[in-house]
Design a protein around this motif. Structure first.
Motif, PDB file in Angstrom:
ATOM      1  N   ASP A  43       0.843  -1.192   0.000  1.00 33.47           N
ATOM      2  CA  ASP A  43       0.000   0.000   0.000  1.00 33.47           C
ATOM      3  C   ASP A  43       0.877   1.240   0.000  1.00 33.47           C
ATOM      4  N   ILE A  44       0.587   2.133  -0.923  1.00 35.07           N
ATOM      5  CA  ILE A  44       1.306   3.399  -0.984  1.00 35.07           C
ATOM      6  C   ILE A  44       0.288   4.541  -0.951  1.00 35.07           C
ATOM      7  N   GLY A  45       0.672   5.637  -0.328  1.00 31.79           N
ATOM      8  CA  GLY A  45      -0.259   6.751  -0.208  1.00 31.79           C
ATOM      9  C   GLY A  45       0.420   7.992   0.330  1.00 31.79           C
ATOM     10  N   PHE A  46      -0.370   8.905   0.858  1.00 34.72           N
ATOM     11  CA  PHE A  46       0.166  10.127   1.448  1.00 34.72           C
ATOM     12  C   PHE A  46       0.430   9.895   2.932  1.00 34.72           C
ATOM     13  N   ILE A  47       1.638  10.234   3.371  1.00 36.77           N
ATOM     14  CA  ILE A  47       1.951  10.208   4.793  1.00 36.77           C
ATOM     15  C   ILE A  47       1.749  11.622   5.322  1.00 36.77           C
ATOM     16  N   VAL A  48       1.056  11.721   6.435  1.00 39.61           N
ATOM     17  CA  VAL A  48       0.742  13.032   7.012  1.00 39.61           C
ATOM     18  C   VAL A  48       0.913  12.977   8.525  1.00 39.61           C
ATOM     19  N   ALA A  49       0.924  14.157   9.134  1.00 41.10           N
ATOM     20  CA  ALA A  49       0.997  14.224  10.595  1.00 41.10           C
ATOM     21  C   ALA A  49      -0.239  13.558  11.195  1.00 41.10           C
ATOM     22  N   PRO A  50      -0.150  13.094  12.446  1.00 36.25           N
ATOM     23  CA  PRO A  50      -1.303  12.453  13.089  1.00 36.25           C
ATOM     24  C   PRO A  50      -2.569  13.307  12.970  1.00 36.25           C
ATOM     25  N   GLU A  51      -3.657  12.639  12.657  1.00 38.89           N
ATOM     26  CA  GLU A  51      -4.983  13.255  12.510  1.00 38.89           C
ATOM     27  C   GLU A  51      -5.124  14.101  11.242  1.00 38.89           C
ATOM     28  N   ASN A  52      -4.104  14.043  10.380  1.00 38.22           N
ATOM     29  CA  ASN A  52      -4.206  14.663   9.053  1.00 38.22           C
ATOM     30  C   ASN A  52      -4.705  16.114   9.117  1.00 38.22           C
ATOM     31  N   PRO A  53      -3.909  17.025   9.697  1.00 43.41           N
ATOM     32  CA  PRO A  53      -4.353  18.410   9.918  1.00 43.41           C
ATOM     33  C   PRO A  53      -4.776  19.161   8.662  1.00 43.41           C
ATOM     34  N   TYR A  54      -4.193  18.830   7.494  1.00 43.13           N
ATOM     35  CA  TYR A  54      -4.566  19.516   6.257  1.00 43.13           C
ATOM     36  C   TYR A  54      -5.726  18.825   5.531  1.00 43.13           C
ATOM     37  N   ARG A  55      -6.252  17.762   6.148  1.00 40.55           N
ATOM     38  CA  ARG A  55      -7.380  17.017   5.577  1.00 40.55           C
ATOM     39  C   ARG A  55      -7.102  16.594   4.126  1.00 40.55           C
ATOM     40  N   ILE A  56      -5.943  16.022   3.926  1.00 38.10           N
ATOM     41  CA  ILE A  56      -5.549  15.572   2.587  1.00 38.10           C
ATOM     42  C   ILE A  56      -6.299  14.287   2.241  1.00 38.10           C
ATOM     43  N   LYS A  57      -6.971  14.307   1.101  1.00 35.56           N
ATOM     44  CA  LYS A  57      -7.715  13.130   0.655  1.00 35.56           C
ATOM     45  C   LYS A  57      -7.219  12.607  -0.692  1.00 35.56           C
ATOM     46  N   TRP A  58      -6.771  13.550  -1.570  1.00 36.02           N
ATOM     47  CA  TRP A  58      -6.362  13.126  -2.913  1.00 36.02           C
ATOM     48  C   TRP A  58      -5.393  14.144  -3.493  1.00 36.02           C
ATOM     49  N   PHE A  59      -4.955  13.941  -4.710  1.00 37.29           N
ATOM     50  CA  PHE A  59      -3.878  14.735  -5.310  1.00 37.29           C
ATOM     51  C   PHE A  59      -4.216  16.216  -5.431  1.00 37.29           C
ATOM     52  N   ASP A  60      -5.475  16.558  -5.635  1.00 36.19           N
ATOM     53  CA  ASP A  60      -5.858  17.967  -5.752  1.00 36.19           C
ATOM     54  C   ASP A  60      -5.513  18.748  -4.483  1.00 36.19           C
ATOM     55  N   ASP A  61      -5.499  18.053  -3.345  1.00 30.71           N
ATOM     56  CA  ASP A  61      -5.225  18.719  -2.074  1.00 30.71           C
ATOM     57  C   ASP A  61      -3.768  19.157  -1.930  1.00 30.71           C
ATOM     58  N   LEU A  62      -2.883  18.649  -2.787  1.00 26.70           N
ATOM     59  CA  LEU A  62      -1.465  19.016  -2.697  1.00 26.70           C
ATOM     60  C   LEU A  62      -1.230  20.488  -3.037  1.00 26.70           C
ATOM     61  N   VAL A 111      -2.893   8.066   4.234  1.00 30.28           N
ATOM     62  CA  VAL A 111      -4.042   8.204   3.337  1.00 30.28           C
ATOM     63  C   VAL A 111      -3.760   7.347   2.105  1.00 30.28           C
ATOM     64  N   PRO A 112      -4.429   6.210   1.953  1.00 29.91           N
ATOM     65  CA  PRO A 112      -4.100   5.287   0.855  1.00 29.91           C
ATOM     66  C   PRO A 112      -4.394   5.844  -0.533  1.00 29.91           C
ATOM     67  N   ILE A 113      -3.510   5.501  -1.480  1.00 33.58           N
ATOM     68  CA  ILE A 113      -3.708   5.857  -2.891  1.00 33.58           C
ATOM     69  C   ILE A 113      -3.985   4.598  -3.699  1.00 33.58           C
ATOM     70  N   THR A 114      -3.081   3.625  -3.577  1.00 32.01           N
ATOM     71  CA  THR A 114      -3.238   2.389  -4.351  1.00 32.01           C
ATOM     72  C   THR A 114      -2.414   1.270  -3.718  1.00 32.01           C
ATOM     73  N   ARG A 115      -2.671   0.061  -4.164  1.00 34.80           N
ATOM     74  CA  ARG A 115      -1.831  -1.091  -3.808  1.00 34.80           C
ATOM     75  C   ARG A 115      -1.057  -1.466  -5.071  1.00 34.80           C
ATOM     76  N   GLU A 116       0.257  -1.449  -4.997  1.00 31.21           N
ATOM     77  CA  GLU A 116       1.078  -1.630  -6.186  1.00 31.21           C
ATOM     78  C   GLU A 116       1.916  -2.900  -6.127  1.00 31.21           C
ATOM     79  N   SER A 117       2.365  -3.319  -7.295  1.00 28.25           N
ATOM     80  CA  SER A 117       3.191  -4.521  -7.416  1.00 28.25           C
ATOM     81  C   SER A 117       4.666  -4.138  -7.324  1.00 28.25           C
ATOM     82  N   PHE A 118       5.351  -4.701  -6.345  1.00 22.74           N
ATOM     83  CA  PHE A 118       6.782  -4.456  -6.170  1.00 22.74           C
ATOM     84  C   PHE A 118       7.506  -5.717  -6.641  1.00 22.74           C
ATOM     85  N   ASP A 119       8.263  -5.593  -7.730  1.00 24.46           N
ATOM     86  CA  ASP A 119       8.824  -6.769  -8.407  1.00 24.46           C
ATOM     87  C   ASP A 119      10.344  -6.764  -8.469  1.00 24.46           C
TER      88      ASP A 119
END
Length: 305
Positions: A156-175, A249-257
């Motif tokens: 699983d790969i995604g956005f790492i944020v401070a505890p409780e996600n203070p910026y309320r990041i949900k998806w790429f637009d929030d960057l 905040v999860p984005i996707t589950r990817e294949s690591f090969d």
């Protein structure tokens, strides 16, 4: 000072070395620098290119030296905390095997494999058109090689944020949120490829993301940047978030090969590595980290049976 230009103190922090070592590198002519009005300045882009060039040089030297070490196996490419655990288990299972791994990013790992600088490339490159990982890149990156692609795990790969996600990041637009500080992975990494794909898909210009040009080379560095309050978010694995006590905040589950030549696949060292990833003891430890799936681990994905 502009984000594109660093002074001596800033480049020392960027490279995680002492300021005196920066002056030693300047004196030896080993780092790109310019002197203006008595002060040294360092263009960030040239420093990044120097880091990549040094990494490639290191791989070449390691390749030469490892030829003198019986049982040496070189790997390069993507980064994951599990690779450190894997190295420990391989060493215990096969004491005469030396597995060396370099964090160069997926694309540079494949380039090193093609150039004969490494035996194995770790890769998680998404092909946006097909939705498949790694295999669509083989024809361009390994044109003359009879490649084998073996799945190590899904993660699983995604956005790492401070505890409780203070910026309320949900998806790429929030960057692009005002005041948000992003920390990026280096160009050529699978994580960067994934990011740029989603930004392009949304028509979101990198210029709108504060920190897009700030690059690090490992998932842990992303997490540590947030833990030390140098950034508010970055992309990394769920395992790193858990280990550092950060939110995820999860984005996707990817294949690591694992990608390698057919002739290398049958070597003793690679087979020892395969035995480890199939072992219950190894999987039990990794599963405690969370965010990993071993359903296809050890499966040969290419060439197809």
């Amino acid at each position: 000072m502009s984000d594109e230009i660093m002074n001596t103190k800033e480049v020392a922090k960027y490279l995680d070395i002492h300021e005196k070592q920066v002056y030693a590198l300047i004196k030896a002519g080993r780092i790109p620098a310019t002197r203006i009005t008595g002060k040294w300045i360092f263009p960030r882009k040239l420093v990044d290119e120097w880091i990549e060039s040094t990494a490639r040089e290191g791989l070449s030297q390691a390749r030469e030296k490892s030829g003198k070490i019986a049982g040496a196996l070189l790997a390069a490419g993507s980064n994951d905390p599990v690779l450190d655990i894997l190295q420990t288990f391989v060493r215990k299972a096969c004491p005469d095997l030396y597995l060396f791994s370099a964090n160069t990013g997926s694309l540079n790992g494949l380039a090193a494999l093609n150039d004969g600088h490494t035996d194995i490339a770790w890769s998680h490159l998404l092909d946006p058109e097909s939705g498949r990982y790694n295999i669509p890149y083989l024809s361009n990156c390994l044109p003359a090689m009879k490649a084998v692609v073996v799945n190590l795990f899904h993660r699983d790969i995604g956005f790492i944020v401070a505890p409780e996600n203070p910026y309320r990041i949900k998806w790429f637009d929030d960057l692009a949120k005002k005041g948000l500080r992003f920390i990026n992975r280096q160009g050529g990494s699978g994580t960067r490829v994934l990011l740029d794909h989603h930004l392009g898909k949304r028509g979101l210009s990198p210029d709108r993301i504060s920190g897009y040009d700030r690059e690090v080379y490992t998932h842990f560095e992303v997490g540590l940047s947030i833990l030390s309050d140098e950034a508010d978010t970055g992309m990394a694995t769920a395992a790193v978030a858990k280990l550092l006590g950060l939110s995820f905040v999860p984005i996707t589950r990817e294949s690591f090969d694992m990608v390698l030549d057919q002739s290398t696949f049958f070597q003793k060292g690679v087979q020892a590595l395969m035995n480890v990833i199939h072992s219950g003891e190894f999987r039990k430890i990794v599963e405690k980290l969370g965010g990993y799936d071993f359903r296809d681990s050890g499966k040969i994905l290419y060439p197809a049976n």
